[in-house]
Structures are given as structure tokens and as C-alpha cells.
Design an enzyme around this catalytic site. Sequence first.
Site, PDB file in Angstrom:
ATOM      1  N   HIS A   1       6.884  13.013  -2.885  1.00 17.91           N
ATOM      2  CA  HIS A   1       6.115  12.231  -1.923  1.00 17.91           C
ATOM      3  C   HIS A   1       5.848  13.081  -0.695  1.00 17.91           C
ATOM      4  O   HIS A   1       6.705  13.832  -0.232  1.00 17.91           O
ATOM      5  CB  HIS A   1       6.870  10.966  -1.536  1.00 17.91           C
ATOM      6  CG  HIS A   1       6.042  10.004  -0.737  1.00 17.91           C
ATOM      7  ND1 HIS A   1       4.779   9.617  -1.109  1.00 17.91           N
ATOM      8  CD2 HIS A   1       6.308   9.347   0.432  1.00 17.91           C
ATOM      9  CE1 HIS A   1       4.292   8.760  -0.224  1.00 17.91           C
ATOM     10  NE2 HIS A   1       5.207   8.584   0.724  1.00 17.91           N
TER      11      HIS A   1
ATOM     12  N   ASN B   1       4.423   7.541   6.978  1.00 17.90           N
ATOM     13  CA  ASN B   1       4.464   7.369   5.527  1.00 17.90           C
ATOM     14  C   ASN B   1       3.144   6.757   5.060  1.00 17.90           C
ATOM     15  O   ASN B   1       2.789   5.661   5.494  1.00 17.90           O
ATOM     16  CB  ASN B   1       5.631   6.438   5.161  1.00 17.90           C
ATOM     17  CG  ASN B   1       5.850   6.340   3.664  1.00 17.90           C
ATOM     18  OD1 ASN B   1       4.993   6.712   2.869  1.00 17.90           O
ATOM     19  ND2 ASN B   1       6.997   5.821   3.270  1.00 17.90           N
TER      20      ASN B   1
ATOM     21  N   CYS C   1      -0.821  10.764  -2.370  1.00 18.81           N
ATOM     22  CA  CYS C   1      -0.306  10.925  -1.002  1.00 18.81           C
ATOM     23  C   CYS C   1      -0.644  12.296  -0.448  1.00 18.81           C
ATOM     24  O   CYS C   1      -0.841  12.463   0.765  1.00 18.81           O
ATOM     25  CB  CYS C   1       1.199  10.688  -0.986  1.00 18.81           C
ATOM     26  SG  CYS C   1       2.136  11.728  -2.136  1.00 18.81           S
TER      27      CYS C   1
END
Length: 499
Positions: A231, A256, A73
Site C-alpha cells: 500500500h 491514506n 493507490c
Amino acid sequence: MIWLEMTAEKDGLFEDPNFKADDSALFSDYTTPLSRLTGKVTWLRPKQICKSPCLFPDDFTEAYPKQGILGDCWLLCACNMLLKSRYLLDQVMPPGQCVWGKRGYTGQFWFQFWRNGHWTKVQIDDRLPCINNTLCFSRCHSPMAFWVALLEKAYAKLHGSYERLWAGQVCEAVVDLSGGVAERWSLKKSVNTPGGKSLFPELSEEMRKQSYISCCVHEAPMGASEQGQFHALNVMEWKDVKTSAGAQVQLLQIRNPWGRRCWEGAWTERGSGWTLLDPSCSADLLGHTKEGEFWVDEMEFRQKFDEVTVGYPISEDHCLQSIYTGSLLTHTQQIGGSWVKGHSAGGCRNNSSYSSNPKFWLKVREGGEVLMSLLQHGPWSSLYNSQKRKSVGNTPQHPYYQAIALHVWKVPSEVDCMVISGTVCPVTSCVPHAHSQEISVQCRLPPAGYVILPSTYQPDCSAEYTLTIAQKIPRKAISCQERLGQAVQETSHVCVMGL
């Protein structure tokens, strides 16, 4: 730049012998959850995955990255920066490459990444890892667009394998994809935000639009515990709105990379916060919310997120733009250096050997904003093991980053640079030492002479680095000399010289 030749197969399509389409490209040490894919991955070219592949979709909002089963990510958040800047996108993925369906297509693509102070070229073939004929790692929201999957493969090759992308820092990927500077601020420790103040007043409304901003949680977002304890997400937009009662609320739109809205709070799609706004305002904001996006207010943002990464915008002239003032830092100078064990690796200020660290004489003739960054060179990945490996002295490069820092002292003359003592307080510094690829110091310096001293925390740690100095001054007014021991000619606003 490093150029690796490809070999052509009989069908005319390239197959990269230096990053083969097998488990050697996927794994390095089988220590991450990725090891569960051993023997399950097939490698397909985009033409084998969909009928009409392209690099970018017609609808650019469908070009945003979507994370697969690889824990990168941090890289995908930095990729969003490229979609905000055509200049940076063309720098990382040079235009004019032949794609599928075009005459001359050979299955070969190339990218550039900023590594160790220069742009490094990485070529790949377009065979991509799949499970059940579908990309198993990163992809675009459009199933026909492949720029993200190809960039991810090139970045994996640069690091030695996909597995080495399992975890990382957004700030490192931002630097690798821009050649610029990124700052990381804690939302839990006010001392780590600029000036020890609230984060948001430090960024003007204009800079919020132009800067690249990412946010991270150190524990899994609500409703998504299966993803682990770290994250990274993107801050896409800021909106100042008023409630029906007249109160001002600042809303942030978050994207996201998982591609789903794993979040709970007052401003989710059916949250109570929207009832506070005029119905037309609520409908407008929710109507512009894409898959994987959600809204939070400033208070919720501070409560739920742990840190923020802010990347300095870069103009088409490759000038950094200050995230504090919005000014273009029109003059940038880069100087390479090294800490050498037993010679110039004095460690931190707690050591008597501190003054043996490298020193750089900085002459400021016209006061103003100055940005200094220290980029330490990382080890070459296994991709380049066939090349001559660089070393510092007789010591190979350390496989991990050292804890580094920059300190700046005001000094009466160039001669006084040689007698810096760790007991004297610097005029500015980055504190404390950090195990980071890059650290930076932003300040305003009045006209005077200064010495810049980069250091590692531990003494006798050999490593190479690039020191960058940027300031808002006319290019014509700059002349810098780097020869050791030579007097600085005071014909410029800022002169930098190694001692």
C-alpha cells in the site's frame, strides 16, 4: 503525439470507440480481484451521478483522491503531486476544457502523460464505471468533483484497461504525470538511502515542502489486512515540535488514499504521544488533520514503512530542482537510444560483450552537480495496437521492463570511450540493475571527460530508452552535438554526444 478521433452520437455527446464503456475497458486477462465485477458495472456520465458535477471543488482540500475498489493507490499518490503544482496539473489536464453545464460541452476530455520520452495525448469520453449509481473506482473527497475519476480513466486507456492499474510503482506514476525524475529509497537498507545515510538529513526543510514524497508498506497497515500486502500513502507535511520536557520530535502527516485512518500508534487521534506536547500544540495539529490523515514520528515512520519515493520538483520553466541541494538544474538534454540484439546489447559488466553497449561522451567543463536518468520505453498498450508498433531492429518491444543500470567512467579523451572495460571501476553508477521504468544517478563531477554507459543486465535484450542529463549551468553556455563520430566542440560547460 498520438491523436485518436472520437465519434459523435446523435445526442451530441462523444462515445469513445477505442475505449468502449463495457467489460473490454475493465479487464485484460481477468487475473485480479477486479474480475468479480464482471457484468456488475454500469457506465454513467457525471450528470447522471450528481446534480452539479465539476472538475474541482471550491475547497481544494476536497479535491484529494480517494481510492475505490481498484488497487491503484500508487497512481493516486502521484495524483496528489498535481495538487501541489498548478504547472504540472495544467500540463497533464490542459485548462480550458468544456465541462458540464457549459455551452459546447460534448462529454469529451483529454489528458497528457509522459510516455517513452514525450507527452502523449489521450482523449476519453466521460462515461465512468459505477455500481449502484456510485463511482466504484477512484473519486475525490467531494462527491461532485470528477478530475480524479477522469484522469484514472485516461490512464487506464493508456495502459489498455482498468485491470492493468491494479498494481504498480509510485515512482512510475510520478514520472508519467510529470515528465521528471523520481527516486526510490529503502528504509530497511541504509545502503539504498542517499550516501548510505539517514533519509531525513538528506532533504532540507525547504525541499521537504517542495518535493513530492510518498511512502509504502510491503505488508498491510495495522487494522487493514483486507487490503493485501502493498500500500502506498502520501507524506503531506513535516513538523518539528518540542515536548513539554524540551525534547525535539519530528512529526510527519500521512494521507491514506483509502480515506480512513487505518493506523495505530502513539500519534493517532487518541494516542499517548499528544500528551507529551503542549495542549495548544496538540490541538492545532489535530485540528488540521483531515479525513484519512494521521501523524507518525520519525522513529515510528522508519519502523512501519518500508520505502520512500521522492519526486524532483519541476519549475514552470520545466527545470528540475535537485532534492539534494535545492538548486535548479537549468540545462537538460535528452538523447534517445536503443540496445539492439547482436549489435549494442552487451549486458552487464559480467559479460565480455559489455563494452559493446551504447556509450555517451560527456565533457564537463565546469564542475558541479549532475543528474542522469535512464528511462526505458515500455510497450504500447492495446489502445495503440491499431497504430504501427515500434520495434528495435527486427524484434518487437519486450512486454516487460528490462533490468537496467547506468555507469559513468572518467576517461582522458573521447577516443578512450571506445575501450571501456567492465573490470575498471566507474566513478559513479546506480547499483544494482533494477527492473524499473527509470533509474537515476546524482553526483558531483569535476571538470573532465566522462563516458556514460547504459546497460541491461542480460545481454542481447533489445529495448529503447531516453537518457537525460541535467546540470546547474546557464542555458546560453550549452551546445551539444549528437552526430556519431563528430568531435565535440568544447564551447560549453557540458557536452553530451552519442558514440
